[in-house]
Design an enzyme around this catalytic site. Sequence first.
Site, PDB file in Angstrom:
ATOM      1  N   GLY A 234      34.684  33.020   4.751  1.00 37.20           N
ATOM      2  CA  GLY A 234      35.061  33.402   3.987  1.00 37.20           C
ATOM      3  C   GLY A 234      34.615  32.757   2.313  1.00 37.20           C
ATOM      4  O   GLY A 234      35.531  31.731   3.105  1.00 37.20           O
ATOM      5  N   ASN A 263      29.588  37.599  -6.649  1.00 37.36           N
ATOM      6  CA  ASN A 263      29.363  37.817  -5.760  1.00 37.36           C
ATOM      7  C   ASN A 263      27.713  37.320  -5.805  1.00 37.36           C
ATOM      8  O   ASN A 263      27.364  38.295  -6.999  1.00 37.36           O
ATOM      9  CB  ASN A 263      29.017  38.662  -4.764  1.00 37.36           C
ATOM     10  CG  ASN A 263      30.473  39.196  -4.758  1.00 37.36           C
ATOM     11  OD1 ASN A 263      31.285  37.935  -4.199  1.00 37.36           O
ATOM     12  ND2 ASN A 263      31.323  39.691  -3.938  1.00 37.36           N
ATOM     13  N   LYS A 408      25.897  47.041  -2.194  1.00 40.67           N
ATOM     14  CA  LYS A 408      26.742  47.146  -0.529  1.00 40.67           C
ATOM     15  C   LYS A 408      25.891  48.064   0.383  1.00 40.67           C
ATOM     16  O   LYS A 408      25.351  47.962   1.634  1.00 40.67           O
ATOM     17  CB  LYS A 408      28.017  47.285  -0.202  1.00 40.67           C
ATOM     18  CG  LYS A 408      28.477  47.075  -1.717  1.00 40.67           C
ATOM     19  CD  LYS A 408      28.827  44.920  -0.985  1.00 40.67           C
ATOM     20  CE  LYS A 408      29.101  44.103  -1.817  1.00 40.67           C
ATOM     21  NZ  LYS A 408      29.384  43.219  -1.444  1.00 40.67           N
TER      22      LYS A 408
END
Length: 520
Positions: A234, A263, A408
């Site tokens: 993570g 990100n 995504k």
Amino acid sequence: FTKCKTLSPIFHYLACPGLSKGVAKGGMAQFQEMMRQQLESSMHTELEKLLDTTTGEAEREVSRKDFEGFKNLFHRFLQVKGPSVEWIKIQRPPEDSIQPFDKIAARGLPDNVADSLNKLVVVKLNGGLGTSMGCKGPKSLISVRNENTFLDLTVQQIEHLNKTYNTDVPLVLMNSFNTDEDTKKILQKYTHHRVKIHTFNQSRYPRINKESLLPVSTNLSMNGQNTEGWYPPGHGDIYASFYNSGLLDQLIVQGKEYIFVSNIDNLGATVDLHILHHLVSQPNGKRCEFIMEVTDKTRADVKGGTLIQYDGKLRLLEIAQVPKAHVDEFKSVSKFKIFNTNNLWISLAAIKRLQEQKAMDLEIIVNPKTLDGGQNVVQLETAVGAAIKCFDNALGINVPRSRFLPVKTTSDLLLVMSNLYSLEAGSLTMSPKREFPTTPHVKLGSSFTKVQEYVNRFESIPDMLELDHLTVSGDVTFGKNVSLKGTVIIIANHGDRIDIPAGSMLENKIVSGNLRIMDH
């Protein structure tokens, strides 16, 4: 112990027959502590065995550092006695702890923007693969606009800043063992760009057997079945791995003060000069060490982490920490109005201090997985934003939705490839020709999941400037120069196929049945 079929760390062992005598003698707490020590001791032994399987000294040293971090996480995992938050103690953050972006921007910019920029490092989280979109290799190497990849756009943005202000803002990529090799190969193409690029690797932690709570790997290699025995823990691992890499100290020596972390698949996460100015212009005693960009929740964001006040500190609350009875309350847009975009601005000196004091206390995310062979494992992870409670004078800034543009799925990809956005110097901005500032809701069916399939189904990307909602399901293709407006729903039932003809204009239409267009 493995016979007891444990599900959570140690407390299910207590239900095992034949252990009650031990409990009676020493009391429950002592017995639990004894079990914990036994599990930790077994784990340490197994980790040492794994270290002994390495051939090179350098690899051993890297793995040893990784294992130190893992032991600490495992130790804390065994100590957890229940939910990490008590719902009754959750409070709304004080008014001044989440500031509107407009208020920050209203202060304007100083003449010496370059001075602020020279204190900044841009860090992109680059550990993920493109597997969910049907691509091999790092997600950052998927083309998103005019043949430019996520990484290309990032480099273009920073290069534009460096040229415009005559500065030296470096780019740092946090890779994982999944993405490091492919990323390093591609970096050679940027040697003549005006951006210094550094990389460091996230830790590599062992997946643990859900039953025995011991590593599933038998050696340190990444070959064959052993590949499944490891995972990157993570993005909360950024603090330890950045510090361990030596890069953090190197950047501090160069006069860098803050990192902007995001990100790599969030195309809205560009360097904002107003937020940067707010950070560097604070008086010394009141220096803000951590800024989290949040934005208003919509129905699509109900699962996103939110900021709360807890024990007098600003804290990130993730859906995984919420007791089942309160999940609906957590998802409500009226009580928790904002969510974390994972765009974070963090003081380098503060990271160094907290790492050296071993004061970085991040909630553990227990992520259960099933390996290809059917074995149930657990991986222990942490999230980068969870550290907000450890930093001094932390602040949330409620930013416009445009700073949160994650890709995504191929549905997201369709939006950013379309004429809804214009591209300039690596940055995407909503087209001024669109009357509404909101993005349309796009839902492409399973025939579009993989990037290659998606590309093959569009001869060109439709005009979507006036689109509100698009749903596509089944075997559907789009000809050239199609225009979509209002709400458009296209459903090809099983066995049917719909070809939307070139030049079509669909406005508030439902298309179903069978429509084939064949070459004559």
